[in-house]
Design a protein around this motif. Sequence first.
Motif, PDB file in Angstrom:
ATOM      1  N   CYS A  96       1.919  -3.132  13.043  1.00  0.00           N
ATOM      2  CA  CYS A  96       2.053  -3.365  11.596  1.00  0.00           C
ATOM      3  C   CYS A  96       2.811  -4.671  11.328  1.00  0.00           C
ATOM      4  CB  CYS A  96       2.738  -2.191  10.904  1.00  0.00           C
ATOM      5  SG  CYS A  96       2.581  -2.219   9.087  1.00  0.00           S
ATOM      6  N   GLU A  97       2.386  -5.730  12.008  1.00  0.00           N
ATOM      7  CA  GLU A  97       2.983  -7.044  11.808  1.00  0.00           C
ATOM      8  C   GLU A  97       2.208  -7.795  10.741  1.00  0.00           C
ATOM      9  OE1 GLU A  97       2.848  -8.769  15.678  1.00  0.00           O
ATOM     10  OE2 GLU A  97       4.622  -7.683  16.398  1.00  0.00           O
ATOM     11  N   PRO A  98       2.859  -8.737  10.029  1.00  0.00           N
ATOM     12  CA  PRO A  98       2.155  -9.498   9.001  1.00  0.00           C
ATOM     13  C   PRO A  98       0.862 -10.103   9.564  1.00  0.00           C
ATOM     14  CG  PRO A  98       4.495  -9.982   8.951  1.00  0.00           C
ATOM     15  CD  PRO A  98       4.247  -9.156  10.183  1.00  0.00           C
ATOM     16  N   PRO A  99      -0.229 -10.067   8.781  1.00  0.00           N
ATOM     17  CA  PRO A  99      -0.293  -9.752   7.352  1.00  0.00           C
ATOM     18  C   PRO A  99      -0.424  -8.262   7.028  1.00  0.00           C
ATOM     19  CG  PRO A  99      -2.452 -10.376   8.105  1.00  0.00           C
ATOM     20  CD  PRO A  99      -1.524 -10.549   9.296  1.00  0.00           C
ATOM     21  N   PHE A 100      -0.377  -7.374   8.021  1.00  0.00           N
ATOM     22  CA  PHE A 100      -0.432  -5.941   7.746  1.00  0.00           C
ATOM     23  C   PHE A 100       0.914  -5.480   7.198  1.00  0.00           C
ATOM     24  CE2 PHE A 100      -3.670  -6.679  10.975  1.00  0.00           C
ATOM     25  CZ  PHE A 100      -4.756  -6.035  10.422  1.00  0.00           C
ATOM     26  N   TRP A 101       0.866  -4.494   6.334  1.00  0.00           N
ATOM     27  CA  TRP A 101       2.094  -3.933   5.779  1.00  0.00           C
ATOM     28  C   TRP A 101       1.805  -2.523   5.284  1.00  0.00           C
ATOM     29  CZ3 TRP A 101      -1.190  -5.930   2.198  1.00  0.00           C
ATOM     30  CH2 TRP A 101      -1.199  -5.365   0.920  1.00  0.00           C
ATOM     31  N   GLY A 102       2.869  -1.846   4.829  1.00  0.00           N
ATOM     32  CA  GLY A 102       2.740  -0.506   4.271  1.00  0.00           C
ATOM     33  C   GLY A 102       3.566   0.522   4.998  1.00  0.00           C
ATOM     34  N   ARG A 103       3.994   0.212   6.212  1.00  0.00           N
ATOM     35  CA  ARG A 103       4.876   1.113   6.941  1.00  0.00           C
ATOM     36  C   ARG A 103       6.325   0.868   6.536  1.00  0.00           C
ATOM     37  NH1 ARG A 103       1.926   1.821  11.877  1.00  0.00           N
ATOM     38  NH2 ARG A 103      -0.141   2.580  11.254  1.00  0.00           N
ATOM     39  N   ALA A 104       7.194   1.825   6.835  1.00  0.00           N
ATOM     40  CA  ALA A 104       8.615   1.682   6.522  1.00  0.00           C
ATOM     41  C   ALA A 104       9.164   0.402   7.145  1.00  0.00           C
ATOM     42  CB  ALA A 104       9.386   2.891   7.046  1.00  0.00           C
ATOM     43  N   GLY A 105       9.911  -0.360   6.355  1.00  0.00           N
ATOM     44  CA  GLY A 105      10.520  -1.579   6.848  1.00  0.00           C
ATOM     45  C   GLY A 105       9.641  -2.811   6.758  1.00  0.00           C
ATOM     46  N   THR A 106       8.417  -2.674   6.246  1.00  0.00           N
ATOM     47  CA  THR A 106       7.528  -3.827   6.112  1.00  0.00           C
ATOM     48  C   THR A 106       7.378  -4.188   4.644  1.00  0.00           C
ATOM     49  OG1 THR A 106       5.494  -2.501   5.969  1.00  0.00           O
ATOM     50  CG2 THR A 106       6.268  -3.122   8.166  1.00  0.00           C
ATOM     51  N   ARG A 107       6.992  -5.444   4.407  1.00  0.00           N
ATOM     52  CA  ARG A 107       6.795  -5.921   3.048  1.00  0.00           C
ATOM     53  C   ARG A 107       5.420  -6.561   2.909  1.00  0.00           C
ATOM     54  NH1 ARG A 107      12.431  -8.915   1.158  1.00  0.00           N
ATOM     55  NH2 ARG A 107      13.791  -7.066   1.331  1.00  0.00           N
ATOM     56  N   LYS A 108       4.908  -6.498   1.697  1.00  0.00           N
ATOM     57  CA  LYS A 108       3.643  -7.143   1.391  1.00  0.00           C
ATOM     58  C   LYS A 108       3.801  -8.649   1.522  1.00  0.00           C
ATOM     59  CE  LYS A 108       0.251  -7.484  -2.383  1.00  0.00           C
ATOM     60  NZ  LYS A 108      -0.059  -6.995  -3.758  1.00  0.00           N
ATOM     61  N   PRO A 109       2.998  -9.319   2.359  1.00  0.00           N
ATOM     62  CA  PRO A 109       3.124 -10.768   2.513  1.00  0.00           C
ATOM     63  C   PRO A 109       2.791 -11.485   1.210  1.00  0.00           C
ATOM     64  CG  PRO A 109       1.799  -9.811   4.278  1.00  0.00           C
ATOM     65  CD  PRO A 109       1.968  -8.750   3.236  1.00  0.00           C
ATOM     66  N   GLY A 110       3.501 -12.569   0.973  1.00  0.00           N
ATOM     67  CA  GLY A 110       3.246 -13.339  -0.235  1.00  0.00           C
ATOM     68  C   GLY A 110       2.727 -14.721   0.026  1.00  0.00           C
ATOM     69  N   ASP A 111       2.459 -15.050   1.296  1.00  0.00           N
ATOM     70  CA  ASP A 111       2.104 -16.422   1.640  1.00  0.00           C
ATOM     71  C   ASP A 111       0.701 -16.573   2.211  1.00  0.00           C
ATOM     72  OD1 ASP A 111       2.676 -15.016   3.934  1.00  0.00           O
ATOM     73  OD2 ASP A 111       3.865 -16.605   4.869  1.00  0.00           O
ATOM     74  N   VAL A 112      -0.112 -15.506   2.162  1.00  0.00           N
ATOM     75  CA  VAL A 112      -1.483 -15.584   2.667  1.00  0.00           C
ATOM     76  C   VAL A 112      -2.422 -14.863   1.699  1.00  0.00           C
ATOM     77  CG1 VAL A 112      -0.855 -15.746   5.112  1.00  0.00           C
ATOM     78  CG2 VAL A 112      -1.189 -13.500   4.077  1.00  0.00           C
ATOM     79  N   GLU A 113      -3.704 -15.163   1.775  1.00  0.00           N
ATOM     80  CA  GLU A 113      -4.706 -14.483   0.958  1.00  0.00           C
ATOM     81  C   GLU A 113      -4.942 -13.085   1.527  1.00  0.00           C
ATOM     82  OE1 GLU A 113      -6.645 -13.081  -1.598  1.00  0.00           O
ATOM     83  OE2 GLU A 113      -6.522 -15.245  -2.038  1.00  0.00           O
ATOM     84  N   LEU A 114      -4.709 -12.075   0.710  1.00  0.00           N
ATOM     85  CA  LEU A 114      -4.802 -10.689   1.167  1.00  0.00           C
ATOM     86  C   LEU A 114      -6.149 -10.044   0.842  1.00  0.00           C
ATOM     87  CD1 LEU A 114      -1.255  -9.434   0.140  1.00  0.00           C
ATOM     88  CD2 LEU A 114      -2.030 -10.174   2.405  1.00  0.00           C
TER      89      LEU A 114
END
Length: 265
Positions: A96-114
Amino acid sequence: MRILAVDWSGDLRAAAKRIRIAEAEPGRLLDVRGGLDRAGVGELLLDLRDRDEPVVVGMDFSFGLAGWFAEAHDATTLPELWDVARDEGEAWLRACEPPFWGRAGTRKPGDVELYRDTEREARDRGLNPLSTFQIGGAGAVGTGSVRGMALLGAWRRAGIGVWPLDAAPGPRGVLVVEIYPRAMTGPVVKSSPAARRALVDADPRIPAGLRAAATETEDAFDAAFAALGMADHAAELAALPARTDAPSRREGRLWLPPRGRRPPR
């Protein structure tokens, strides 16, 4: 032509408890059933492939990822991305490394096209598809999508058509298309059994004998209305051409009911 819709599941161990398959003809729901896991859905597609009637099957998982991510993994076509997902997808989900997110301790990336091109188009129509990079949290579609993409290549090599790369199946064969069930249900709080039941009870396309099955779970509800929505546009699906534009062939594309056309009720 037969029309089926599969409400997919990325659940690692209990997919068979979640997956629902519905079948419809124009103006009428024919069946809603469960009991198959992801491998079982693949076996169903192969069985349908060998029959003498064409079938279009809607699947509610993303068939691709944003083009930049695919290119970063040396995948310039959908089949290449599917092979990467087959080989690396479980590692993406575990880390669950960027650009993936949604697990505890992760955040929605703001610097790439999702979002993919097709998801941005859907949003322009007032729909709200979530990013496939979201693999946890309410409404997340990423886990099921990654595990679905890992199977698409094998299905296509076995003779199952996959839109937008392949066209409608012709006199026989199977075509799978990516769908967004909310485009067929309209706004509804599907987590509410009462809301599901009210919509089902008010829809004359759903026979009384199938109303309990169609409202049993959120998955069954989505499968039922997706199949009905597809069946109401069976003529378009029977003549669906392959797409040749670069975004579709690199990222996949949602099949959505034609803009401005309401299904008959």
